[in-house]
Write a protein that holds these residues in place. Structure first.
Motif, PDB file in Angstrom:
ATOM      1  N   ALA A 230      54.430  31.018  44.561  1.00 28.55           N
ATOM      2  CA  ALA A 230      54.809  31.684  45.810  1.00 28.55           C
ATOM      3  C   ALA A 230      56.350  31.985  45.590  1.00 28.55           C
ATOM      4  CB  ALA A 230      54.682  30.921  47.067  1.00 28.55           C
ATOM      5  N   ASP A 231      57.135  31.504  44.718  1.00 31.09           N
ATOM      6  CA  ASP A 231      58.593  31.900  44.661  1.00 31.09           C
ATOM      7  C   ASP A 231      58.834  32.424  43.325  1.00 31.09           C
ATOM      8  OD1 ASP A 231      57.667  29.680  42.827  1.00 31.09           O
ATOM      9  OD2 ASP A 231      59.388  28.404  42.682  1.00 31.09           O
ATOM     10  N   ALA A 232      57.664  33.121  42.831  1.00 35.72           N
ATOM     11  CA  ALA A 232      57.816  33.877  41.347  1.00 35.72           C
ATOM     12  C   ALA A 232      58.841  34.983  41.757  1.00 35.72           C
ATOM     13  CB  ALA A 232      56.522  34.396  41.131  1.00 35.72           C
ATOM     14  N   SER A 233      59.423  35.584  40.922  1.00 34.43           N
ATOM     15  CA  SER A 233      60.477  36.645  41.096  1.00 34.43           C
ATOM     16  C   SER A 233      59.529  38.060  40.849  1.00 34.43           C
ATOM     17  CB  SER A 233      61.493  36.758  39.638  1.00 34.43           C
ATOM     18  OG  SER A 233      60.650  37.341  38.700  1.00 34.43           O
ATOM     19  N   PRO A 234      60.018  39.102  41.600  1.00 34.41           N
ATOM     20  CA  PRO A 234      59.331  40.394  41.776  1.00 34.41           C
ATOM     21  C   PRO A 234      59.004  40.788  40.492  1.00 34.41           C
ATOM     22  CG  PRO A 234      61.251  40.305  43.181  1.00 34.41           C
ATOM     23  CD  PRO A 234      61.460  39.065  42.505  1.00 34.41           C
ATOM     24  N   VAL A 235      59.770  40.567  39.366  1.00 32.74           N
ATOM     25  CA  VAL A 235      59.355  40.861  37.906  1.00 32.74           C
ATOM     26  C   VAL A 235      58.287  40.278  37.656  1.00 32.74           C
ATOM     27  CG1 VAL A 235      60.331  40.964  35.526  1.00 32.74           C
ATOM     28  CG2 VAL A 235      61.983  41.595  37.335  1.00 32.74           C
ATOM     29  N   GLU A 236      58.050  38.966  38.071  1.00 28.95           N
ATOM     30  CA  GLU A 236      57.011  38.249  37.204  1.00 28.95           C
ATOM     31  C   GLU A 236      55.690  38.732  38.170  1.00 28.95           C
ATOM     32  OE1 GLU A 236      58.923  33.981  35.961  1.00 28.95           O
ATOM     33  OE2 GLU A 236      58.116  34.242  38.164  1.00 28.95           O
ATOM     34  N   VAL A 237      55.817  38.790  39.401  1.00 27.96           N
ATOM     35  CA  VAL A 237      54.848  39.441  40.267  1.00 27.96           C
ATOM     36  C   VAL A 237      54.246  40.603  39.772  1.00 27.96           C
ATOM     37  CG1 VAL A 237      54.158  39.965  42.685  1.00 27.96           C
ATOM     38  CG2 VAL A 237      55.536  37.994  42.278  1.00 27.96           C
TER      39      VAL A 237
ATOM     40  N   VAL B 237      52.433  40.156  36.445  1.00 19.58           N
ATOM     41  CA  VAL B 237      50.925  39.633  36.668  1.00 19.58           C
ATOM     42  C   VAL B 237      50.023  40.926  37.471  1.00 19.58           C
ATOM     43  CG1 VAL B 237      49.692  38.067  37.791  1.00 19.58           C
ATOM     44  CG2 VAL B 237      51.949  37.176  36.745  1.00 19.58           C
ATOM     45  N   ALA B 238      50.569  41.220  38.317  1.00 23.98           N
ATOM     46  CA  ALA B 238      49.770  42.446  39.007  1.00 23.98           C
ATOM     47  C   ALA B 238      49.375  43.498  38.134  1.00 23.98           C
ATOM     48  CB  ALA B 238      50.589  43.136  40.309  1.00 23.98           C
ATOM     49  N   GLY B 239      50.211  43.856  37.433  1.00 21.94           N
ATOM     50  CA  GLY B 239      49.950  44.843  36.235  1.00 21.94           C
ATOM     51  C   GLY B 239      48.790  44.449  35.257  1.00 21.94           C
ATOM     52  N   VAL B 240      48.940  43.139  34.797  1.00 20.68           N
ATOM     53  CA  VAL B 240      47.754  42.626  34.120  1.00 20.68           C
ATOM     54  C   VAL B 240      46.301  42.534  34.860  1.00 20.68           C
ATOM     55  CG1 VAL B 240      46.801  40.477  33.063  1.00 20.68           C
ATOM     56  CG2 VAL B 240      49.133  40.944  32.775  1.00 20.68           C
ATOM     57  N   ILE B 241      46.534  42.157  36.078  1.00 20.76           N
ATOM     58  CA  ILE B 241      45.230  42.069  36.985  1.00 20.76           C
ATOM     59  C   ILE B 241      44.805  43.781  37.263  1.00 20.76           C
ATOM     60  CG2 ILE B 241      44.400  41.856  39.457  1.00 20.76           C
ATOM     61  CD1 ILE B 241      46.385  39.366  39.659  1.00 20.76           C
ATOM     62  N   ARG B 242      45.643  44.524  37.328  1.00 21.28           N
ATOM     63  CA  ARG B 242      45.258  46.007  37.573  1.00 21.28           C
ATOM     64  C   ARG B 242      44.484  46.542  36.301  1.00 21.28           C
ATOM     65  NH1 ARG B 242      46.796  50.354  35.752  1.00 21.28           N
ATOM     66  NH2 ARG B 242      48.627  49.533  34.964  1.00 21.28           N
ATOM     67  N   ALA B 243      45.139  46.173  35.248  1.00 22.39           N
ATOM     68  CA  ALA B 243      44.494  46.670  33.832  1.00 22.39           C
ATOM     69  C   ALA B 243      43.198  45.793  33.531  1.00 22.39           C
ATOM     70  CB  ALA B 243      45.404  46.330  32.602  1.00 22.39           C
ATOM     71  N   SER B 244      43.037  44.512  34.074  1.00 19.14           N
ATOM     72  CA  SER B 244      41.938  43.787  33.625  1.00 19.14           C
ATOM     73  C   SER B 244      40.682  44.417  34.716  1.00 19.14           C
ATOM     74  CB  SER B 244      41.969  42.517  33.661  1.00 19.14           C
ATOM     75  OG  SER B 244      42.984  41.652  32.885  1.00 19.14           O
ATOM     76  N   ALA B 245      41.064  44.491  35.813  1.00 18.83           N
ATOM     77  CA  ALA B 245      40.207  45.274  36.679  1.00 18.83           C
ATOM     78  C   ALA B 245      39.616  46.597  36.271  1.00 18.83           C
ATOM     79  CB  ALA B 245      40.642  45.221  38.143  1.00 18.83           C
ATOM     80  N   HIS B 246      40.766  47.324  35.817  1.00 18.85           N
ATOM     81  CA  HIS B 246      40.286  48.614  35.393  1.00 18.85           C
ATOM     82  C   HIS B 246      39.110  48.523  34.108  1.00 18.85           C
ATOM     83  CE1 HIS B 246      40.519  53.108  34.260  1.00 18.85           C
ATOM     84  NE2 HIS B 246      40.916  52.553  33.092  1.00 18.85           N
ATOM     85  N   GLN B 247      39.726  47.809  33.214  1.00 17.21           N
ATOM     86  CA  GLN B 247      38.736  47.404  32.172  1.00 17.21           C
ATOM     87  C   GLN B 247      37.439  46.803  32.455  1.00 17.21           C
ATOM     88  OE1 GLN B 247      40.601  45.178  28.836  1.00 17.21           O
ATOM     89  NE2 GLN B 247      39.055  45.765  27.382  1.00 17.21           N
ATOM     90  N   ALA B 248      37.438  46.179  33.509  1.00 21.35           N
ATOM     91  CA  ALA B 248      35.878  45.306  33.926  1.00 21.35           C
ATOM     92  C   ALA B 248      35.282  46.704  34.434  1.00 21.35           C
ATOM     93  CB  ALA B 248      36.276  44.202  35.013  1.00 21.35           C
ATOM     94  N   LEU B 249      36.024  47.274  35.277  1.00 22.99           N
ATOM     95  CA  LEU B 249      35.058  48.638  35.835  1.00 22.99           C
ATOM     96  C   LEU B 249      34.764  49.488  34.936  1.00 22.99           C
ATOM     97  CD1 LEU B 249      37.074  49.474  39.122  1.00 22.99           C
ATOM     98  CD2 LEU B 249      34.945  48.412  38.992  1.00 22.99           C
ATOM     99  N   GLN B 250      35.354  49.570  33.837  1.00 21.08           N
ATOM    100  CA  GLN B 250      34.930  50.771  32.734  1.00 21.08           C
ATOM    101  C   GLN B 250      33.543  50.248  31.835  1.00 21.08           C
ATOM    102  OE1 GLN B 250      36.013  53.638  32.136  1.00 21.08           O
ATOM    103  NE2 GLN B 250      34.406  53.895  30.611  1.00 21.08           N
ATOM    104  N   GLU B 251      33.953  48.852  31.804  1.00 20.58           N
ATOM    105  CA  GLU B 251      32.744  48.197  31.082  1.00 20.58           C
ATOM    106  C   GLU B 251      31.683  47.956  31.879  1.00 20.58           C
ATOM    107  OE1 GLU B 251      34.423  44.421  29.822  1.00 20.58           O
ATOM    108  OE2 GLU B 251      35.278  45.047  28.095  1.00 20.58           O
TER     109      GLU B 251
END
Length: 423
Positions: A244-251, A254-268
């Motif tokens: 919960a104390d992660a910096s905005p940069v870290e958040v 990670v959000a970018g990784v989640i978005r990319a993984s979700a996009h790839q999961a949808l594509q597959e």
């Protein structure tokens, strides 16, 4: 498709193809005559019966003509012959119900009354059509004896005894041969109809089996592809929830990784579902999109490492690119499922992946992790149903290999598989 519907459709199709060639009273192989006795006459049956009665009447009249011209035949005897001939022709209405009994009775009448010959010949023909050869031969022999007796008892003054015997024998053998031919033809048509029914049923079973195999293949593919991606999403989301104390940069990272993984999961997912739109004759081993091979294992392991997993990977195959695509794809799916299960059930534990093999020994893959410990920093685990291992075992068996899984000797969990080196 249900079995009853399949049989009904096949029966209608076969009936449309062969029904017009078969009479309503089909051949009774057992010779019981029950089916013929219970069946209702169709228009075709009525036409055949009327024709048989007409033929029997004409033959009876021809046989009675020499008796009319014979001065030794009295009027009362001639009248009795006419009455017996008429009764014999009328009795032919029962030929479908009692063919053998009627033929025997008419043979006895024919021995003393020549006008009954036509009815006897029709009855013998009916026996030849509806009864086996032994019964037909017995009735035919009786008809021959009746004809010879008639030639002696009621001789034709215009013919010798030998000529009458020869003509009578030919008259008896002709309907017997014709009737046996009709019986054989009907049996052939019945066998063709049964083959059509069996072919329809077998085609329906093959279609149902193909549909089931396609569904199972799509289900395995969806699990193999999506379980891995979704487990990565759960790991990253759990990290965000815990930090919960992660910096905005870290958040943001990670959000970018989640978005990319979700996009790839949808594509597959789209790629896998695209199998449903593939042509019917598509290769069952090709689900309609580029498939991973053994050379893609490095990328799979690196993806897990980026998600925070500690993975030790040992690639002991001399030339991964030379591994057949089907075998390499199965090994890839085993490693993928092993890494996914490790993230679910043993988060934070080091995972060891070892792949080795050769054309002579086949491919061996091991994915193991030590005994599960509490998740690092309290990170939540990902639930699972265990269906992935069942699907992997089926995939390995289809490839001609085997899969073993269970507790490792030193604690932890070990997934081990062997896949033959073949396309």
């Amino acid at each position: 498709m249900s079995g009853g519907k399949t049989t009904g459709d096949a029966g209608r199709a076969a009936g449309q193809e062969y029904g017009w060639l078969l009479p309503s009273a089909v051949v009774d192989p057992a010779g019981s005559g029950a089916a013929a006795g219970r069946s209702r006459r169709t228009v075709r049956d009525w036409a055949v019966d009327i024709l048989c009665l007409a033929v029997a009447a004409v033959v009876g009249l021809l046989a009675a003509e020499p008796l009319r011209a014979d001065p030794h035949t009295s009027a009362s005897v001639f009248l009795a012959d006419q009455i017996l001939g008429a009764l014999a022709v009328t009795a032919l209405w029962t030929r479908r119900r009692w063919p053998v009994g009627l033929a025997v009775a008419l043979a006895a009448v024919n021995a003393v009354s020549p006008p009954s010959a036509g009815a006897m010949l029709v009855a013998v023909f009916t026996v030849a059509v509806h009864r086996p050869f032994k019964v037909t031969a017995s009735v035919g022999a009786l008809a021959l004896v009746s004809t010879l007796v008639s030639a002696v008892v009621r001789p034709d003054r215009d013919l010798t005894l030998m000529a009458s015997a020869v003509i009578g024998t030919l008259l008896v053998l002709t309907p017997i041969g014709w009737g046996m031919f009709v019986r054989s033809r009907r049996q052939l048509l019945l066998s063709l109809r049964e083959r059509a029914l069996r072919a329809e049923e077998e085609a329906a079973l093959r279609a149902e089996r193909a549909q089931r195999q396609a569904r199972e293949r799509i289900a395995r593919e969806m699990h193999d592809v999506l379980a891995h991606r979704l487990s990565l999403l759960c790991v990253h989301a759990g990290a965000l929830e815990f930090r919960a104390d992660a910096s905005p940069v870290e958040v943001a990272r990670v959000a970018g990784v989640i978005r990319a993984s979700a996009h790839q999961a949808l594509q597959e997912l789209r790629d896998v579902i695209g199998v449903l739109r593939a042509p019917t004759g598509a290769d069952a081993g090709d689900p309609g999109r580029p498939q991973p091979t053994l050379t893609a294992l490095e990328g799979l392991v690196e993806e897990s490492r980026q998600a925070g997993a500690a993975v030790v990977f040992e690639q002991r195959v001399a030339d991964p690119a030379a591994v057949p695509a089907a075998s390499g794809r199965t090994v890839y799916r085993i490693v993928q499922e092993g890494l996914t299960n490790a993230r679910k059930h043993a988060p934070g534990c080091e995972v060891t992946v070892v792949v080795e093999g050769s054309p002579e020994r086949g491919l061996t893959v091991e994915v193991g992790n030590p005994a599960s410990v509490a998740a690092k920093d309290g990170a939540p685990t990902v639930p699972g149903s265990g269906q992935g291992l069942i699907g992997l075992a089926e995939r390995a068996a289809l490839a001609g290999g085997r899969l073993e899984h269970g507790p490792a000797p030193g604690g932890g969990f070990l997934l081990r598989g062997w896949i033959p080196w073949r396309p």
